[in-house]
Scaffold this active site. Structure first.
Site, PDB file in Angstrom:
ATOM      1  N   GLN A  86       0.834  -1.202   0.000  1.00 42.69           N
ATOM      2  CA  GLN A  86       0.000   0.000   0.000  1.00 42.69           C
ATOM      3  C   GLN A  86       0.872   1.256   0.000  1.00 42.69           C
ATOM      4  OE1 GLN A  86      -2.263   1.868   3.394  1.00 42.69           O
ATOM      5  NE2 GLN A  86      -4.022   1.001   2.309  1.00 42.69           N
ATOM      6  N   CYS A 116      -6.719   7.121   5.066  1.00 41.73           N
ATOM      7  CA  CYS A 116      -6.031   7.422   6.324  1.00 41.73           C
ATOM      8  C   CYS A 116      -6.505   8.756   6.892  1.00 41.73           C
ATOM      9  CB  CYS A 116      -4.518   7.452   6.112  1.00 41.73           C
ATOM     10  SG  CYS A 116      -3.600   7.799   7.642  1.00 41.73           S
ATOM     11  N   LYS A 176      -8.195   1.562  -0.846  1.00 46.35           N
ATOM     12  CA  LYS A 176      -8.867   1.467   0.453  1.00 46.35           C
ATOM     13  C   LYS A 176      -9.447   2.833   0.774  1.00 46.35           C
ATOM     14  CE  LYS A 176      -8.378  -0.503   5.083  1.00 46.35           C
ATOM     15  NZ  LYS A 176      -8.582   0.555   6.069  1.00 46.35           N
ATOM     16  N   ARG A 235      -7.084  -4.237  13.561  1.00 43.87           N
ATOM     17  CA  ARG A 235      -6.712  -4.169  14.986  1.00 43.87           C
ATOM     18  C   ARG A 235      -6.991  -5.469  15.736  1.00 43.87           C
ATOM     19  NH1 ARG A 235      -9.952   0.931  16.798  1.00 43.87           N
ATOM     20  NH2 ARG A 235     -11.293   0.213  15.109  1.00 43.87           N
TER      21      ARG A 235
END
Length: 332
Positions: free
Chosen positions: A70, A100, A139, A225
């Protein structure tokens, strides 16, 4: 699941996590059956300038394949050059970060900031698509408001520009990682495009992955996560999808993973740097275990592989009788 010309073994994907999804971490996920692993988010500017630390983020081994790399940035020409570098390094998929929400990334006009600028996204995606032959994915987030309109608009542009798959993390940029992920946005994007859509957000257990796929129709599930200190979530998700009993995580699983993570990190980064990293990371694997706070305290100053292993084994020994498991993970 197929992304462009690449066929994956299954629909589980490791999300890119800054500072975490380096090679040793990706290998843990791959050994637990993860279908596709992803690098940390890598600066396109850093790649083009041949920054040593940036280039190191793409280091890989055959056993983790296939690998998605990425990159982030906002200049179409620089992103195209960086994409070529990633492809030449052995990336199997090139992924572009458009989601992000970190301030220092947003200040450069990259990450989720791009979702405000569809025309720039179009130019960027066209430039990157023309520069590489490997599959291309993006993404994204919901956008900057909860409606999901920006996500749908970017998804349409992406498909028109030849993007092969879209991962959707359905939180707004201002949300960061707080609040709940709105899975209905994933469903809306899936209804909008014909290319594969990967769902991300709030998958904390195997049951969540199946629920997301059922509710949204997504083609793949991305776990971030929840995989930290818990690489078994991938094998557990696969078992749950097959209708098998979800295997429990034994002491042997945990401590073998800890030692393997330590050893691989030392091979990749050298003993001093790896031990410094492990002072905060080995504790990931001990959550919910008795006396874990004491263990985390004991590893805060480790400086050698031997010292780290000695502390790990001592803690393992102390838990065997408490939890009634031997070194094979079977009851005493």
């Amino acid at each position: 699941m197929k992304i462009g010309s690449l066929s994956l073994d299954n629909i589980t994907i490791l999300a890119p996590l800054a500072g975490i999804t380096h090679l040793p971490f990706r290998l843990l996920a791959k050994r637990e059956g993860c279908g596709l692993v992803c690098s940390e988010m890598i600066s396109a500017n850093g790649l083009v300038r041949n920054g040593k630390k940036t280039v190191q983020l793409m280091e890989s081994l055959p056993e983790e394949k296939p690998l998605s790399v990425q990159i982030f940035g906002n200049d179409p020409a620089v992103m195209a050059d960086a994409a070529q570098i990633a492809e030449a390094s052995g990336a199997d998929i090139l992924d572009i970060n458009l989601g992000c929400p970190v301030r220092k990334v947003l200040k450069t006009g990259s990450g989720a900031a791009l979702m405000k600028d569809p025309e720039r996204v179009k130019g960027l995606l066209r430039a990157v698509r023309a520069s590489i032959t490997i599959p291309l994915s993006i993404k994204i987030r919901t956008g900057w408001d909860p409606t999901g309109n920006q996500a749908i608009a970017i998804a349409k542009i992406a498909e028109d520009c030849g993007v092969d798959a879209i991962a959707v993390h359905p939180r707004t940029a201002p949300q960061g990682f707080g609040g709940r992920a709105d899975w209905s946005i994933i469903a809306s994007v899936k209804e909008t495009v014909t290319i594969p859509v990967v769902g991300s957000g709030d998958i904390k257990a195997p049951q969540d992955a199946l629920k997301m796929k059922t509710e949204t129709g997504c083609d793949g599930v991305m776990i971030g996560r929840a995989s930290i200190g818990n690489p078994w979530i991938f094998s557990q998700i696969l078992a749950h999808f097959r209708g098998d009993k979800v295997p429990p995580v034994s002491l042997a699983d945990r401590f073998t993973a800890m030692i393997g993570y330590l050893e691989t990190s030392i091979r990749c980064f050298g003993e001093p740097r790896a031990c410094a990293m492990m002072r905060s990371r080995l504790g990931w694997f001990t959550k919910t275990l008795p006396f874990s706070s004491k263990f985390r305290e004991s590893i805060k100053q480790i400086s050698s592989e031997d010292e780290a292993k000695s502390i790990i084994v001592a803690y393992w020994d102390s838990l065997e009788n408490v939890l009634g498991e031997d070194r094979r993970g079977t009851p005493l």
